[in-house]
Write an enzyme that holds these catalytic residues in place. Structure first.
Site, PDB file in Angstrom:
ATOM      1  N   THR A 217       1.158  -1.049   0.019  1.00 44.13           N
ATOM      2  CA  THR A 217      -0.129   0.106   0.125  1.00 44.13           C
ATOM      3  C   THR A 217       1.025   1.445  -0.228  1.00 44.13           C
ATOM      4  O   THR A 217       0.415   2.195  -0.294  1.00 44.13           O
ATOM      5  CB  THR A 217      -0.840  -0.118   0.976  1.00 44.13           C
ATOM      6  OG1 THR A 217       0.272  -0.662   2.172  1.00 44.13           O
ATOM      7  CG2 THR A 217      -2.240  -0.897   0.885  1.00 44.13           C
ATOM      8  N   CYS A 218       2.455   1.600   1.114  1.00 45.99           N
ATOM      9  CA  CYS A 218       2.896   2.015   0.998  1.00 45.99           C
ATOM     10  C   CYS A 218       3.082   2.997  -0.956  1.00 45.99           C
ATOM     11  O   CYS A 218       3.411   3.982  -0.914  1.00 45.99           O
ATOM     12  CB  CYS A 218       4.387   1.849   1.365  1.00 45.99           C
ATOM     13  SG  CYS A 218       3.947   1.988   3.236  1.00 45.99           S
TER      14      CYS A 218
END
Length: 815
Positions: free
Chosen positions: A780-781
């Site tokens: 997700t980063c």
């Protein structure tokens, strides 16, 4: 008396006899007849100028009063004067009668040497004058420039009047224009050193005194033909304005400063002409070649001290406009500044028209052109401040932006980098848009990530509210202004994606009705305001501080949490505590409808007391009922057709202001802990809808086409069958399932108003090398989704269906 007295002639010391009385003005008539009248007329000869002034006085007047008369005529301070009569120095306390002064007597005025320090200053200055005169005559003087600089550095703090009396500025400018070789260089370096020493002075009195000298240098250089771009003239003019700023502007009520006003206006008018030429060039040649941006900053520098002086005068005047026509020193001066404003604003209109055409035609340049547009903002800011002094000028100023609506928002977003000096842009929000207002208020958040260590948190998902409260509440505000690092217990994932997920989860808990901190609007469960019954939790006020910190941090990190504030909450955060009937429409539709009916009822019906209403309400708190009066004696005051508007107003204020004032003030306190100013300032510069969009994000359904346009691939190609299947499956998903997929992929629960374009990077689909039975995973980063090359669309749909279940997408498969 034939004793030799040191007197000043042409700035140098020469010997002369005290009884030399020739060279009186021809119109003066002498009378040798002594008189017993108390009125006297006598003559004072200024030895260094070889001219005479006439004094009228009484025999009883003291010598001190005569010295004061001379000071008012010559501007020479009393301490630098000596009066000689019949070879004797007159004492200040003596009367003229005691001194034996008769009608038509002749006195001599000479320099005063009252102390060793003054004697040294006079002698040193006399040496400087002698050297200048020698140089002007073409005689060599070894080390002249060094001697001049040493003298100014050593003695300027106590030699102002000596410099004025001996006309040092005139002599140095004469030396500068001298035809002899090297004289111009000597004068140039000496004048520059003089300016530097002036700027190094710390005493305000001396700074004010030397302002006059620096202005004199400007006028003398201008008088001998130096143009406005001559380096020495520019040095003197820059020094003058720097000293003027240090002094605090032109103090209109200070008589000593009034004489500078016209000199300052001469400079402003001169710089304005340069500025208009600069703007013409900026339109015709939109590159920085051949253009000096210094004129823009000079314009601001000279206008600023004038504005400061006018503002101080305006603050003590009942008339808000500038009007000094009764004072001859100011005659026409305010009008000149107004003309500067009109000319400059008109030219800026032309510049913004050219800029707008570039934007419309998509021909806007980059790089060097950007610098010019940044200069436009600097000029416009100064014109905004000037506009406040003239009737109708502010309407003219803002009218410019109403005509050029696309230009100002573009300049704000592209060129405004620091928050300090740009709040004027928000004084009339109608000329800005959401993006520009958001850009300005986001700069209120201090960026200290390079100056302080990050703040670390380890949170248990099952205790997300309680543990987050402990971490955030006990942190010092400054420690939260840097980076935040957090992880969930027993999970390996860390980084920005996990932080975004945490914000969403903790906000869901803060605004969960079962925690009794906030109440959702009945018809819009995304919209909240503080709960009047929040005191069921003994720590409720600390939780409101915590909530303020969380919301501010979410805004700072640009995380949209799917929450919006009701109007009654937002208005009070912005300092507006007058809540109207229309404001409560969403917060309490039933109360809104009831109050509206009361206001619309027939007067006869409500006067019959059929409703049985008084100015009191019954509330229940923690199981106890209590009657609260809306005004003193309210329980016995019946509501009728004449006071019903007041009743509705007080009822709304009690329900939505008084009862939640503590909660709102503590929330604002927590919010202010994170920004660099009061929370009031943040909310005042936004529309309510702006804040909704910043905190909640887009309310539109996710566009698959927009999603696809902002996605790139690694290991796959856009025309691979797995990619075609993927977008076909996503296109058939319900709106909520798309949101869950997006959250699993990016930890972004709600897109910004701009859609995917508003994210800080594009999304990425990567090919993994696991078999078909593996589920997709995400980083997700980095907005990265990974899945294997599934062998069929049915298998892919099954796997995507699993990860888009709400309870799974928050943790399973993410990294």
């Amino acid at each position: 008396m034939s004793s030799i007295i040191k007197t000043l002639i042409g700035g140098c010391f020469y010997g002369t006899t005290a009884d030399h009385h020739s060279n009186h003005s021809p119109e003066l008539k002498f009378n040798d007849t002594k008189t017993t009248s108390s009125e006297l007329q006598f003559f004072v000869r200024m030895m260094w100028k070889c001219n005479t002034i006439v004094i009228h006085a009484s025999r009883e007047d003291t010598v001190e009063s005569i010295l004061q008369q001379i000071s008012s005529k010559t501007k020479i301070p009393i301490e630098y004067q000596r009066l000689i009569y019949n070879g004797k120095q007159l004492q200040q306390q003596q009367s003229l009668s005691q001194c034996g002064i008769e009608n038509d007597a002749n006195l001599q005025l000479v320099g005063q040497l009252r102390s060793i320090v003054r004697s040294v200053v006079w002698n040193s200055t006399d040496d400087i004058v002698s050297m200048i005169l020698k140089l002007c005559r073409g005689e060599p003087v070894i080390g002249a420039s060094i001697n001049f600089c040493k003298h100014f550095t050593k003695y300027m703090h106590n030699s102002f009047y000596v410099i004025k009396i001996m006309k040092i500025p005139s002599l140095l400018v004469a030396l500068f224009k001298s035809p002899h070789a090297s004289n111009a260089s000597i004068a140039d370096s000496s004048i520059r050193n003089f300016v530097k020493v002036c700027l190094d002075l710390k005493c305000k009195t001396l700074q004010s005194a030397y302002l006059e000298v620096l202005l004199e240098f400007c006028e003398l250089l201008r008088g001998v033909g130096c143009k406005c771009d001559h380096p020495l003239y520019v040095c003197c003019r820059d020094g003058f304005v720097e000293l003027l700023i240090l002094v605090g502007g032109v103090l209109i009520k200070n008589p000593k400063m009034k004489v500078l006003l016209r000199g300052v206006f001469d400079c402003v008018r001169e710089i304005t002409d340069e500025l208009l030429r600069f703007l013409d060039l900026s339109m015709n040649f939109p590159t920085k070649r051949g253009l000096s941006y210094k004129v823009v900053f000079d314009f601001v520098k000279f206008c600023c001290p004038l504005r400061m002086g006018f503002a101080k005068e305006q603050a003590t005047s009942l008339n808000c406009d500038i009007c000094y026509e009764e004072d001859p020193l100011f005659l026409g001066v305010p009008d000149q500044l107004h003309i500067v404003f009109i000319k400059s604003l008109s030219k800026m209109d032309e510049c913004l028209q050219v800029m707008e055409d570039c934007l419309v035609n998509k021909k806007r340049g980059k790089g060097e052109l950007d610098v010019l547009h940044n200069c436009y903002l600097i000029i416009l800011k100064e014109l905004f401040h000037i506009s406040k002094f003239y009737s109708g000028a502010q309407e003219q100023f803002w009218g410019l932006f109403l005509r050029r609506k696309n230009v100002l928002p573009h300049m704000i977003v592209r060129y405004v980098k620091k928050p300090d000096d740009h709040w004027w842009l928000l004084e009339n929000r109608i000329v800005t848009d959401f993006e520009s207002r958001k850009h300005l208020v986001m700069m209120l958040f201090p960026d200290l990530k390079d100056k302080i260590l990050g703040y670390e948190m380890l949170i248990d998902r099952s205790q997300v509210l309680a543990e987050s409260f402990e971490y955030i509440s006990r942190a010092m505000p400054k420690s939260l202004q840097g980076d935040l690092f957090m992880a969930f217990k027993n999970e390996k994932a860390t980084g920005p994606g996990v932080l975004r997920e945490w914000f969403v989860l903790v906000c869901q808990e803060i605004f969960n009705p079962r925690n009794a901190l906030f109440v959702a609007c009945p018809n819009d469960h995304r919209r909240f305001f503080p709960n009047t019954a929040s005191m069921v939790n003994a720590l409720h006020l600390k939780y409101f501080i915590f909530s303020g910190r969380i919301i501010a941090l979410a805004l700072k990190k640009k995380v949209r949490v799917g929450i919006v504030f009701d109007r009654v909450f937002f208005k009070q955060l912005a300092g507006n505590y007058i809540i109207t009937l229309e404001d409560i429409r969403d917060a309490d539709p039933i109360m809104y409808s009831s109050c509206k009916q009361i206001l619309e009822m027939e007067a006869d019906y409500i006067d019959s007391d059929a409703l049985g209403l008084t100015f009191s309400i019954e509330v229940e708190e923690l199981g106890h009922r209590e009657v609260i009066e809306l005004c003193p004696g309210g329980e016995s005051l019946v509501v009728d057709s004449k006071n019903r508007e007041k009743y509705v107003h007080l009822l709304i204020q009690s329900r939505f202001v008084t009862s939640i004032s503590e909660q709102i003030s503590h929330f604002a306190q927590g919010f202010a802990d994170i920004i660099s100013c009061s929370s009031l300032e943040f909310f005042q510069f936004l529309h309510h809808e702006d804040f909704d969009w910043m905190l909640h994000g887009s309310e539109n359904d996710i566009s698959v086409e927009d999603w696809k346009a902002h996605t790139k691939y690694h290991g796959y190609k856009e025309n691979d069958r797995q990619i075609s299947w993927f977008w076909k499956i996503v296109g058939r998903m319900p709106a909520e399932q798309k949101k869950v997929l997006l959250f699993f992929w990016t930890s972004v629960k709600h897109l910004p108003v701009e859609g995917f374009h508003g994210l800080n990077s594009r999304l990425l689909i990567c090919k993994s090398h696991e078999p078909d039975n593996h589920l997709p995973s995400s980083h997700t980063c980095f907005y990265k989704l990974c899945f294997p090359p599934y062998s069929s669309i049915a298998i892919m749909q099954d796997r995507l269906g699993i990860i888009t279940q709400e309870h799974i997408s928050c943790s399973f498969g993410t990294r």
